[in-house]
Design a protein around this motif. Sequence first.
Motif, PDB file in Angstrom:
ATOM      1  N   THR A   1       0.663  -1.389   0.004  1.00  0.00           N
ATOM      2  CA  THR A   1      -0.086   0.051  -0.032  1.00  0.00           C
ATOM      3  C   THR A   1       0.812   1.177  -0.170  1.00  0.00           C
ATOM      4  OG1 THR A   1      -0.019   0.163   2.425  1.00  0.00           O
ATOM      5  CG2 THR A   1      -1.880  -1.109   1.144  1.00  0.00           C
ATOM      6  N   GLY A   2       1.991   1.141   0.326  1.00  0.00           N
ATOM      7  CA  GLY A   2       3.073   2.352   0.497  1.00  0.00           C
ATOM      8  C   GLY A   2       2.657   3.308   1.681  1.00  0.00           C
ATOM      9  N   GLU A   3       1.505   2.651   2.489  1.00  0.00           N
ATOM     10  CA  GLU A   3       1.523   3.589   3.816  1.00  0.00           C
ATOM     11  C   GLU A   3       2.322   3.166   4.875  1.00  0.00           C
ATOM     12  OE1 GLU A   3      -3.428   4.021   4.595  1.00  0.00           O
ATOM     13  OE2 GLU A   3      -2.909   2.020   4.402  1.00  0.00           O
ATOM     14  N   LEU A   4       2.526   4.066   5.772  1.00  0.00           N
ATOM     15  CA  LEU A   4       3.124   4.148   6.881  1.00  0.00           C
ATOM     16  C   LEU A   4       2.169   3.179   8.030  1.00  0.00           C
ATOM     17  CD1 LEU A   4       5.874   4.759   8.444  1.00  0.00           C
ATOM     18  CD2 LEU A   4       4.591   6.802   9.203  1.00  0.00           C
ATOM     19  N   GLU A   5       2.771   2.213   8.691  1.00  0.00           N
ATOM     20  CA  GLU A   5       1.854   1.493   9.502  1.00  0.00           C
ATOM     21  C   GLU A   5       2.764   1.651  10.884  1.00  0.00           C
ATOM     22  OE1 GLU A   5       0.214  -2.003   6.515  1.00  0.00           O
ATOM     23  OE2 GLU A   5       1.981  -2.815   8.049  1.00  0.00           O
ATOM     24  N   VAL A   6       1.754   1.758  12.016  1.00  0.00           N
ATOM     25  CA  VAL A   6       2.383   1.945  13.115  1.00  0.00           C
ATOM     26  C   VAL A   6       1.474   1.117  14.149  1.00  0.00           C
ATOM     27  CG1 VAL A   6       2.509   3.527  15.228  1.00  0.00           C
ATOM     28  CG2 VAL A   6       2.756   4.455  12.905  1.00  0.00           C
ATOM     29  N   VAL A   7       2.340   0.043  14.771  1.00  0.00           N
ATOM     30  CA  VAL A   7       1.760  -0.939  15.693  1.00  0.00           C
ATOM     31  C   VAL A   7       2.246  -0.660  17.042  1.00  0.00           C
ATOM     32  CG1 VAL A   7       1.313  -3.360  15.935  1.00  0.00           C
ATOM     33  CG2 VAL A   7       1.350  -2.487  13.822  1.00  0.00           C
ATOM     34  N   HIS A   8       1.437  -0.446  17.900  1.00  0.00           N
ATOM     35  CA  HIS A   8       1.732  -0.368  19.463  1.00  0.00           C
ATOM     36  C   HIS A   8       1.454  -1.779  20.017  1.00  0.00           C
ATOM     37  CE1 HIS A   8       2.300   4.008  18.999  1.00  0.00           C
ATOM     38  NE2 HIS A   8       0.843   4.183  18.621  1.00  0.00           N
ATOM     39  N   ARG A   9       2.167  -2.027  21.101  1.00  0.00           N
ATOM     40  CA  ARG A   9       2.007  -3.375  22.062  1.00  0.00           C
ATOM     41  C   ARG A   9       2.209  -2.724  23.268  1.00  0.00           C
ATOM     42  NH1 ARG A   9       5.984  -8.468  22.330  1.00  0.00           N
ATOM     43  NH2 ARG A   9       6.689  -7.003  23.888  1.00  0.00           N
ATOM     44  N   LEU A  10       1.213  -3.067  24.347  1.00  0.00           N
ATOM     45  CA  LEU A  10       1.060  -2.717  25.594  1.00  0.00           C
ATOM     46  C   LEU A  10       0.609  -3.909  26.541  1.00  0.00           C
ATOM     47  CD1 LEU A  10      -0.298   0.902  25.294  1.00  0.00           C
ATOM     48  CD2 LEU A  10       2.000   0.308  25.573  1.00  0.00           C
ATOM     49  N   PHE A  11       0.999  -4.119  27.578  1.00  0.00           N
ATOM     50  CA  PHE A  11       0.624  -5.052  28.386  1.00  0.00           C
ATOM     51  C   PHE A  11      -0.999  -4.601  28.959  1.00  0.00           C
ATOM     52  CE2 PHE A  11       5.100  -6.096  29.348  1.00  0.00           C
ATOM     53  CZ  PHE A  11       4.992  -7.194  29.216  1.00  0.00           C
TER      54      PHE A  11
ATOM     55  N   VAL B   1      -2.319   4.235  10.673  1.00  0.00           N
ATOM     56  CA  VAL B   1      -1.801   4.269   9.508  1.00  0.00           C
ATOM     57  C   VAL B   1      -1.467   5.764   8.925  1.00  0.00           C
ATOM     58  CG1 VAL B   1      -2.290   2.066   8.487  1.00  0.00           C
ATOM     59  CG2 VAL B   1      -3.922   4.074   8.219  1.00  0.00           C
ATOM     60  N   ALA B   2      -0.672   6.228   8.144  1.00  0.00           N
ATOM     61  CA  ALA B   2      -0.517   7.336   7.932  1.00  0.00           C
ATOM     62  C   ALA B   2       0.090   7.286   6.341  1.00  0.00           C
ATOM     63  CB  ALA B   2       0.478   8.201   8.750  1.00  0.00           C
ATOM     64  N   GLU B   3       0.438   8.702   5.927  1.00  0.00           N
ATOM     65  CA  GLU B   3       0.857   8.567   4.615  1.00  0.00           C
ATOM     66  C   GLU B   3       2.531   8.520   5.049  1.00  0.00           C
ATOM     67  OE1 GLU B   3       1.751  11.944   1.278  1.00  0.00           O
ATOM     68  OE2 GLU B   3      -0.236  11.905   2.065  1.00  0.00           O
ATOM     69  N   ALA B   4       3.171   7.761   4.228  1.00  0.00           N
ATOM     70  CA  ALA B   4       4.798   7.663   4.456  1.00  0.00           C
ATOM     71  C   ALA B   4       5.368   9.059   4.347  1.00  0.00           C
ATOM     72  CB  ALA B   4       5.183   6.215   3.571  1.00  0.00           C
ATOM     73  N   PRO B   5       6.475   9.246   5.028  1.00  0.00           N
ATOM     74  CA  PRO B   5       7.261  10.343   4.944  1.00  0.00           C
ATOM     75  C   PRO B   5       8.096  10.300   3.599  1.00  0.00           C
ATOM     76  CG  PRO B   5       7.372   9.545   7.001  1.00  0.00           C
ATOM     77  CD  PRO B   5       6.625   8.431   6.404  1.00  0.00           C
ATOM     78  N   GLU B   6       8.377  11.202   2.964  1.00  0.00           N
ATOM     79  CA  GLU B   6       9.321  11.259   1.751  1.00  0.00           C
ATOM     80  C   GLU B   6      10.604  10.656   2.289  1.00  0.00           C
ATOM     81  OE1 GLU B   6       8.899  11.998  -1.357  1.00  0.00           O
ATOM     82  OE2 GLU B   6       6.788  12.492  -0.815  1.00  0.00           O
ATOM     83  N   PRO B   7      11.320   9.638   1.311  1.00  0.00           N
ATOM     84  CA  PRO B   7      12.601   9.160   1.668  1.00  0.00           C
ATOM     85  C   PRO B   7      13.586  10.258   1.996  1.00  0.00           C
ATOM     86  CG  PRO B   7      11.643   8.137  -0.272  1.00  0.00           C
ATOM     87  CD  PRO B   7      10.895   9.099  -0.071  1.00  0.00           C
ATOM     88  N   GLY B   8      14.467  10.026   3.082  1.00  0.00           N
ATOM     89  CA  GLY B   8      15.295  11.218   3.551  1.00  0.00           C
ATOM     90  C   GLY B   8      14.813  11.838   4.515  1.00  0.00           C
ATOM     91  N   SER B   9      13.285  11.955   4.687  1.00  0.00           N
ATOM     92  CA  SER B   9      12.967  12.865   5.896  1.00  0.00           C
ATOM     93  C   SER B   9      13.626  12.599   7.131  1.00  0.00           C
ATOM     94  CB  SER B   9      11.193  12.815   5.709  1.00  0.00           C
ATOM     95  OG  SER B   9      10.717  13.066   4.521  1.00  0.00           O
ATOM     96  N   SER B  10      13.419  13.599   8.048  1.00  0.00           N
ATOM     97  CA  SER B  10      13.815  13.209   9.196  1.00  0.00           C
ATOM     98  C   SER B  10      12.530  13.285  10.154  1.00  0.00           C
ATOM     99  CB  SER B  10      14.782  14.401  10.081  1.00  0.00           C
ATOM    100  OG  SER B  10      15.027  13.927  11.006  1.00  0.00           O
ATOM    101  N   VAL B  11      11.995  12.410  10.979  1.00  0.00           N
ATOM    102  CA  VAL B  11      10.969  12.461  11.634  1.00  0.00           C
ATOM    103  C   VAL B  11      11.156  12.330  13.233  1.00  0.00           C
ATOM    104  CG1 VAL B  11       8.825  11.029  12.124  1.00  0.00           C
ATOM    105  CG2 VAL B  11       9.848  11.339   9.897  1.00  0.00           C
ATOM    106  N   ILE B  12      10.481  13.180  14.060  1.00  0.00           N
ATOM    107  CA  ILE B  12      10.747  13.041  15.607  1.00  0.00           C
ATOM    108  C   ILE B  12       9.518  12.400  15.876  1.00  0.00           C
ATOM    109  CG2 ILE B  12      10.540  14.681  17.489  1.00  0.00           C
ATOM    110  CD1 ILE B  12      12.861  15.287  15.239  1.00  0.00           C
ATOM    111  N   ILE B  13       9.777  11.246  16.680  1.00  0.00           N
ATOM    112  CA  ILE B  13       8.918  10.507  17.399  1.00  0.00           C
ATOM    113  C   ILE B  13       8.746  10.673  18.974  1.00  0.00           C
ATOM    114  CG2 ILE B  13       8.187   8.177  17.610  1.00  0.00           C
ATOM    115  CD1 ILE B  13       9.785   7.515  14.942  1.00  0.00           C
TER     116      ILE B  13
END
Length: 168
Positions: A40-50, A115-127
């Motif tokens: 899909t080209g989407e950014l996928e974020v998966v959190h796992r918590l107790f 999910v989100a739109e994936a950042p452009e290659p080379g982008s710096s992302v603050i998490i």
Amino acid sequence: MGRGVLRLLVLAVALCAAAGSAYAHRLHAGLTDISVNDVTGELEVVHRLFMHDLYPAIDFNAIDDTELYETRQGLLRLGAYAAARFSMRVEGEGPLPLRFVGAEPDGEFTFFYFVAEAPEPGSSVIIDNRLLVDFLPSQSNLTNVRLGEDVQSLTQRPDNRAPGRARF
């Protein structure tokens, strides 16, 4: 007080102290995996918590958690909790809007999906991963950013809550 009763009392106090000590040293940790879906080209974020950490944090104490995972209201509650405590922003561009897809239980964990739109290659992302931090001061969160074979790991823990940077 008889000798047998005294021994029983000492044993009970020792067991309570041991149980309290074990509880006090329980691990409080979360894991987040971030990757770009090849299809899909989407950014996928998966959190796992107790679950045993999450449920009291969201003030959920029912024995049957069906209402949490199988109702719209329950899923919105979970999504809102995670969305308020996890953020990503592309440096120089602003926040990366994450869309909640769902959550599910698996064993002793709850998995959250965004999910989100994936950042452009080379982008710096603050998490900034602050899941459960407001409820558990000892919480540590590991965030892995997987890009092909490359894995960048960011850890936010009690002695360092600063957001981390990953390059896409």
